[in-house]
Enzyme design. Structure first.
Site, PDB file in Angstrom:
ATOM      1  N   LYS A 155      60.333 -64.792  -0.106  1.00  0.00           N
ATOM      2  CA  LYS A 155      60.056 -63.391  -0.277  1.00  0.00           C
ATOM      3  C   LYS A 155      58.807 -62.939   0.476  1.00  0.00           C
ATOM      4  CE  LYS A 155      61.012 -63.854  -5.113  1.00  0.00           C
ATOM      5  NZ  LYS A 155      60.524 -63.504  -6.468  1.00  0.00           N
ATOM      6  N   GLY A 156      57.867 -63.846   0.717  1.00  0.00           N
ATOM      7  CA  GLY A 156      56.515 -63.482   1.168  1.00  0.00           C
ATOM      8  C   GLY A 156      56.455 -62.603   2.399  1.00  0.00           C
ATOM      9  N   ASP A 164      55.444 -65.224   6.510  1.00  0.00           N
ATOM     10  CA  ASP A 164      54.149 -64.642   6.174  1.00  0.00           C
ATOM     11  C   ASP A 164      53.002 -65.551   6.601  1.00  0.00           C
ATOM     12  OD1 ASP A 164      54.766 -66.586   4.284  1.00  0.00           O
ATOM     13  OD2 ASP A 164      54.341 -65.344   2.536  1.00  0.00           O
ATOM     14  N   ASP A 211      50.974 -72.668   6.805  1.00  0.00           N
ATOM     15  CA  ASP A 211      49.896 -73.402   6.139  1.00  0.00           C
ATOM     16  C   ASP A 211      50.065 -74.890   6.471  1.00  0.00           C
ATOM     17  OD1 ASP A 211      47.798 -74.069   4.459  1.00  0.00           O
ATOM     18  OD2 ASP A 211      48.916 -73.803   2.613  1.00  0.00           O
ATOM     19  N   LYS A 236      46.984 -70.474   8.713  1.00  0.00           N
ATOM     20  CA  LYS A 236      45.878 -71.135   8.017  1.00  0.00           C
ATOM     21  C   LYS A 236      45.659 -72.492   8.658  1.00  0.00           C
ATOM     22  CE  LYS A 236      46.576 -71.028   3.468  1.00  0.00           C
ATOM     23  NZ  LYS A 236      46.621 -70.561   2.062  1.00  0.00           N
ATOM     24  N   PHE A 283      43.081 -69.055  -0.273  1.00  0.00           N
ATOM     25  CA  PHE A 283      44.371 -68.569  -0.741  1.00  0.00           C
ATOM     26  C   PHE A 283      44.343 -67.054  -0.717  1.00  0.00           C
ATOM     27  CE2 PHE A 283      47.870 -67.685  -3.573  1.00  0.00           C
ATOM     28  CZ  PHE A 283      48.796 -68.613  -3.131  1.00  0.00           C
ATOM     29  N   ASP A 334      51.952 -63.490  -2.573  1.00  0.00           N
ATOM     30  CA  ASP A 334      51.761 -63.512  -4.019  1.00  0.00           C
ATOM     31  C   ASP A 334      50.876 -64.652  -4.505  1.00  0.00           C
ATOM     32  OD1 ASP A 334      53.736 -65.610  -3.447  1.00  0.00           O
ATOM     33  OD2 ASP A 334      53.968 -65.716  -5.623  1.00  0.00           O
TER      34      ASP A 334
HETATM   35  P1  IMP Z   1      53.673 -74.296   4.268  1.00  0.00           P
HETATM   36  O1  IMP Z   1      55.028 -74.900   4.071  1.00  0.00           O
HETATM   37  O2  IMP Z   1      52.581 -75.072   3.586  1.00  0.00           O
HETATM   38  O3  IMP Z   1      53.341 -73.980   5.711  1.00  0.00           O
HETATM   39  O4  IMP Z   1      53.652 -72.965   3.419  1.00  0.00           O
HETATM   40  C1  IMP Z   1      54.103 -71.813   3.855  1.00  0.00           C
HETATM   41  C2  IMP Z   1      54.476 -70.909   2.688  1.00  0.00           C
HETATM   42  O5  IMP Z   1      53.622 -71.079   1.567  1.00  0.00           O
HETATM   43  C3  IMP Z   1      54.287 -69.503   3.155  1.00  0.00           C
HETATM   44  O6  IMP Z   1      55.486 -68.995   3.672  1.00  0.00           O
HETATM   45  C4  IMP Z   1      53.845 -68.789   1.911  1.00  0.00           C
HETATM   46  O7  IMP Z   1      54.979 -68.267   1.244  1.00  0.00           O
HETATM   47  C5  IMP Z   1      53.201 -69.833   1.045  1.00  0.00           C
HETATM   48  N1  IMP Z   1      51.731 -69.747   1.159  1.00  0.00           N
HETATM   49  C6  IMP Z   1      50.903 -70.544   1.873  1.00  0.00           C
HETATM   50  N2  IMP Z   1      49.624 -70.167   1.757  1.00  0.00           N
HETATM   51  C7  IMP Z   1      49.650 -69.065   0.969  1.00  0.00           C
HETATM   52  C8  IMP Z   1      48.610 -68.158   0.504  1.00  0.00           C
HETATM   53  O8  IMP Z   1      47.402 -68.287   0.800  1.00  0.00           O
HETATM   54  N3  IMP Z   1      49.036 -67.130  -0.288  1.00  0.00           N
HETATM   55  C9  IMP Z   1      50.341 -66.930  -0.626  1.00  0.00           C
HETATM   56  N4  IMP Z   1      51.330 -67.737  -0.206  1.00  0.00           N
HETATM   57  C10 IMP Z   1      50.993 -68.792   0.582  1.00  0.00           C
HETATM   58 MG    MG Z   2      56.816 -67.857   2.436  1.00  0.00          MG
END
Ligand code: IMP
Ligand code: MG
Length: 177
Positions: free
Chosen positions: A41-42, A98, A101, A129, A150, A157
């Site tokens: 959803k982000g 969105d 990370d 990030k 965060f 969210d």
């Molecule tokens: P990854 O798989 O660790 O790269 O995470 C990516 C997903 O985690 C993103 O699409 C976001 O939905 C969620 N996410 C990562 N960091 C944040 C944050 O700081 N705030 C909110 N959602 C986050």
């Molecule tokens: Mg996401």
């Protein structure tokens, strides 16, 4: 409700980055059969703004993934909850998320959709990030880079809250909500 939250990027700054991304996408995808894939959803607010900043012809579709549950660290396990409805074969795909990370989410999604024979596969994220990266994954288009923290608002969210905030806030999960 905004206790423990500090405004990091205001909506005007975000809008400028979205316009710049739209111009880059217009330049790179002119004359191509572009299919933008939003990750729910982000990315829903970013996606809605980005598609209106792009003027080359395109179609849109969505996937729904979850890796976080109610925690603020990626579990490394990516769950596919909704697949695309349009066919990917032979199309120029641009996945829009969105936040990048750890990289687990987009790495898994690219592997998944890459197997369906797109003509090309690129990724666009609003926020990168840098310090959270656990994989070698890098996005092709990045709105804003930040080191750590965060963040919530503009679709992002914390435990399903704060998505409706127009600006992006740094959130201390220990103190918020
Ligand atoms: P990854 O798989 O660790 O790269 O995470 C990516 C997903 O985690 C993103 O699409 C976001 O939905 C969620 N996410 C990562 N960091 C944040 C944050 O700081 N705030 C909110 N959602 C986050
Ligand atoms: Mg996401």
């Amino acid at each position: 409700m905004l206790q423990g939250m500090e405004k990091l990027y205001d909506h005007n700054f975000i809008a400028r980055q979205v316009r710049r991304l739209g111009e880059e996408i217009d330049r790179d995808f002119a004359g191509r059969d572009l299919l933008l894939v939003g990750v729910l959803k982000g990315a829903f607010i970013f996606f809605a703004d980005l598609v209106r900043a792009v003027s080359v012809p395109m179609q849109v579709d969505f996937v729904r993934l979850a890796s976080y549950g109610l925690h603020t660290q990626s579990s490394g396990l990516v769950e596919f909850r909704k697949d695309m409805e349009l066919s990917v074969a032979g199309r120029h795909l641009l996945i829009v998320d969105d936040i990048l990370d750890s990289g687990y989410t987009l790495e898994a999604l690219c592997e998944h959709l890459g197997g369906r024979g797109p003509a090309s596969l690129k990724t666009c994220v609003l926020l990168d990030k840098r310090e959270g990266r656990q994989t070698a994954f890098e996005a092709d288009y990045v709105g804003i880079s930040l080191e750590r923290g965060f963040v919530v608002g503009y679709g992002l969210d914390f435990q399903e809250s704060c998505r409706n905030l127009a600006d992006i806030y740094l959130c201390d999960p220990e103190r918020s909500i």
